[in-house]
Each structure stands twice: as structure tokens, then as C-alpha cells.
Design an enzyme around this catalytic site. Structure first.
Site, PDB file in Angstrom:
ATOM      1  N   TYR A   1     -28.671  16.092 -12.921  1.00  0.00           N
ATOM      2  CA  TYR A   1     -27.782  15.999 -13.375  1.00  0.00           C
ATOM      3  C   TYR A   1     -26.161  16.589 -13.201  1.00  0.00           C
ATOM      4  CZ  TYR A   1     -31.616  14.871 -16.298  1.00  0.00           C
ATOM      5  OH  TYR A   1     -32.425  14.079 -16.764  1.00  0.00           O
TER       6      TYR A   1
ATOM      7  N   ASP B   1     -34.315  20.866 -20.905  1.00  0.00           N
ATOM      8  CA  ASP B   1     -34.553  20.599 -20.013  1.00  0.00           C
ATOM      9  C   ASP B   1     -33.094  20.290 -18.528  1.00  0.00           C
ATOM     10  OD1 ASP B   1     -36.366  18.456 -18.771  1.00  0.00           O
ATOM     11  OD2 ASP B   1     -35.011  16.793 -18.930  1.00  0.00           O
TER      12      ASP B   1
ATOM     13  N   LYS C   1     -36.998  19.137 -12.400  1.00  0.00           N
ATOM     14  CA  LYS C   1     -37.371  17.671 -12.317  1.00  0.00           C
ATOM     15  C   LYS C   1     -37.855  17.671 -10.264  1.00  0.00           C
ATOM     16  CE  LYS C   1     -35.881  15.237 -16.016  1.00  0.00           C
ATOM     17  NZ  LYS C   1     -35.249  16.404 -16.813  1.00  0.00           N
TER      18      LYS C   1
END
Length: 322
Positions: free
Chosen positions: A59, A54, A83
Site C-alpha cells: 500500500y 490492517d 502482510k
């Protein structure tokens, strides 16, 4: 548990291994990682049998996705999630908790076009033609736009077969429960709200998901650090843990020691006792951390440990355990 067993997400054809790896740390969370160590962490997890990873644009402002793509391209049997809700734009603002600069900064965008753009740009950074699972990322202050624009865009991507499952990932359960009631979600990523120290997700989200056949992936099983190493100054919910939280975690650690079980193992495996939970994510930043997560997932935990935690008032007797 078998950490490498494949479990379906909701009613979709997407499956995940019970143990997955969260790739926020390889984006340079708090301290630099570098490409070689980041890719080595993923390689080590893969070598042991982990097939669920994930990531997110947030990030490291794209670094995690780029490093994940370099490590995972060409591998079979992979389940990958990323995401939407933050797009990356050129800039060099203070990266905050992200210690490596990518030349980009995230901006909020839960519009339908923003979702499509974010998805396309994630695929470019990953160097892949598909992700299996797409989460709405932290829409806490953007509920209306998330429901009226972002969610229909995700549903359309699923209808087109571009993604396999629709999800949302948050550090709270209340809004995820509202999302569940739309009937449009296949699964959720719940971070930090179903752990040995915080079972607030049990009050609303988990029973709602169990009724509806929606899968839950649990992140933050160590509550950002205190359940990995409960010492004064440890982190809880991304800030210094209050003394009473540290004391509670230390009491759990002492009981675990009596059964020759690391606290990390109990913390990692605990969420899997709930029937709605399909898997857990553990953040990794190095090959050593990946190997440790696998080792903790493989520890055999005696039923007596859970019973002792209940007897010591450290765990509610109504909470399901593995």
C-alpha cells in the site's frame, strides 16, 4: 451489532473489533492523501473505539505502514495486521494506482527468507516491535511457494511468539479454502467475495472455516465502490461496474431507503450474519470516511429489510443475515 466488541480469531489469543479499518487508501490509493490526513483518519477511527487496523507493504510501497506507525505507536489495546509476499526494493517505477511515490517498488517474494525479511522491514517502517496478525498477500500465482516456504515461516514466527496469528488475504475464496485444509491457518482475509452483491465465498470457504474454527475477516464490503454509491460508472471489483450490477445495487438502495437505512450500512453489516465472520474491514482515507464507517456500523437495521431483499430476489433466502 456492537462494532467495538472484541472477537477472538480462531483459537488464538488475538482479538479484533468487529469493525476494523483497512489502510490501503492512506497509501495514496488513486489520489494523494498526505501524512496529516492519513494520520487524522486513524485518529478519528481510534477516537470512536476502533482497535483493529490492517495495512501492507504494497500500500503506497510502504507509505501506509509508515503513516500507520506514526498514528498508532504508544497506543494500548491495538490489534494490527500487515502482510508478506511482496518485499520493497529501491526504485522509481510507475506506481500505477498508487499516486504518492515512496522511492520503493514491490517485488514478489514468498520464500521463507523473504517472509522473515518482509516482516522485519514492516516492523521498521511501522516503528513497532510487533504485529499481531500476518497475512500471506495475494499468493494467487504462487501457491506452491506459499505453502512450502512462506507458510512454514509464518508458523515458525507464531511458534516463537513473534506474531499471534497466521492468515492469508485474497480476492478469491477457492485458494483460501485449500489453505484452510492445511490446518495451519488461524484466520483469513476475504476481500470482495462475501458481500451483498457477491456471496461466492459461501460456496466453499465460509462453511470450511466454520467447521474448522477458523475466523474470517471480510474486506471489500462495498465491492470497491458500487455498494457505497451505486451510479453509472461506479467501480465493481476494481473496474467499471456492468450496467446490470449497478441496477441490482440501485434496487437494493431503493429498498434500503424504504426502511430509512443507508445502503452502506446494510453492505457493511451484512457479512457479520455468518458465524465464521469475526469482523469487517472498511478502507479509510480521511477522518470523514472513518466517521462514516463508524456511523454505518451503528445503524440499527430492521429484520424486515433483509426479508424484503429476499422477497425481491436480491438476496438468497439461504444466506445468513445479521
Amino acid at each position: 451489532m456492537d462494532p467495538f466488541a472484541r472477537v477472538p480469531l480462531g483459537q488464538t489469543g488475538v482479538t479484533v473489533t468487529r469493525l476494523g479499518m483497512g489502510l490501503a487508501p492512506i497509501g495514496g490509493l488513486y489520489s494523494p492523501v498526505g501524512d496529516q490526513t492519513a494520520i487524522g483518519a486513524i485518529d478519528e477511527a481510534w477516537r470512536h473505539g476502533v482497535r483493529f487496523f490492517d495495512t501492507a507493504p504494497l500500500y503506497g510501497a510502504g507509505l501506509s505502514e509508515k503513516r500507520a506507525g506514526r498514528a498508532l505507536r504508544g497506543r494500548d489495546g491495538l490489534t494490527l495486521s500487515t502482510k508478506v509476499g511482496r518485499r520493497l526494493v529501491s526504485g522509481a517505477e510507475d506506481a500505477g494506482i498508487w499516486s504518492e511515490h515512496s522511492g520503493a517498488v514491490p517485488v514478489w517474494d514468498f520464500s521463507a527468507e523473504g517472509v522473515r525479511t518482509s516482516h522485519r522491514e514492516s516492523l521498521e517502517r511501522l516503528g513497532l516491535d510487533r504485529v499481531d496478525l500476518l497475512h500471506l498477500h495475494d499468493p494467487d500465482e504462487h501457491f506452491t511457494e506459499a505453502v512450502t516456504e512462506a507458510l512454514p515461516a509464518l508458523v515458525q514466527l507464531r511458534r516463537e511468539g513473534t506474531i499471534g496469528a497466521v492468515s492469508a488475504g485474497m480476492n478469491q475464496s477457492a485458494m483460501l479454502t485449500e489453505f484452510a485444509r492445511t490446518g495451519q491457518f488461524d484466520c483469513f482475509l476475504l476481500a470482495g467475495r462475501y458481500s451483498l452483491l457477491d456471496q461466492s465465498g459461501l460456496a466453499d470457504l465460509l462453511p470450511e472455516c466454520e467447521r474448522r474454527g477458523i475466523s474470517v475477516i471480510v474486506g471489500g464490503v462495498y465491492n470497491s465502490g458500487v455498494l457505497a454509491d451505486p451510479h453509472a460508472g461506479a467501480s465493481f471489483d476494481y473496474r467499471p461496474a456492468p450496467p446490470e450490477v449497478v441496477a441490482r445495487a440501485q434496487a437494493m438502495a431503493r429498498l434500503c431507503e424504504r426502511h430509512e437505512v443507508p445502503l452502506r450500512a446494510a453492505a457493511l453489516q451484512f457479512p457479520l450474519g455468518h458465524p465464521a465472520v469475526a469482523g469487517v474491514l472498511v478502507g479509510i482515507r480521511s477522518p470523514e470516511e472513518a466517521a462514516d464507517a463508524v456511523a454505518m456500523a451503528n445503524v440499527k437495521i430492521p429484520e424486515a429489510l433483509w426479508q424484503d431483499l429476499v422477497a425481491a430476489w436480491l438476496l438468497d433466502p439461504e444466506v445468513p443475515v445479521p
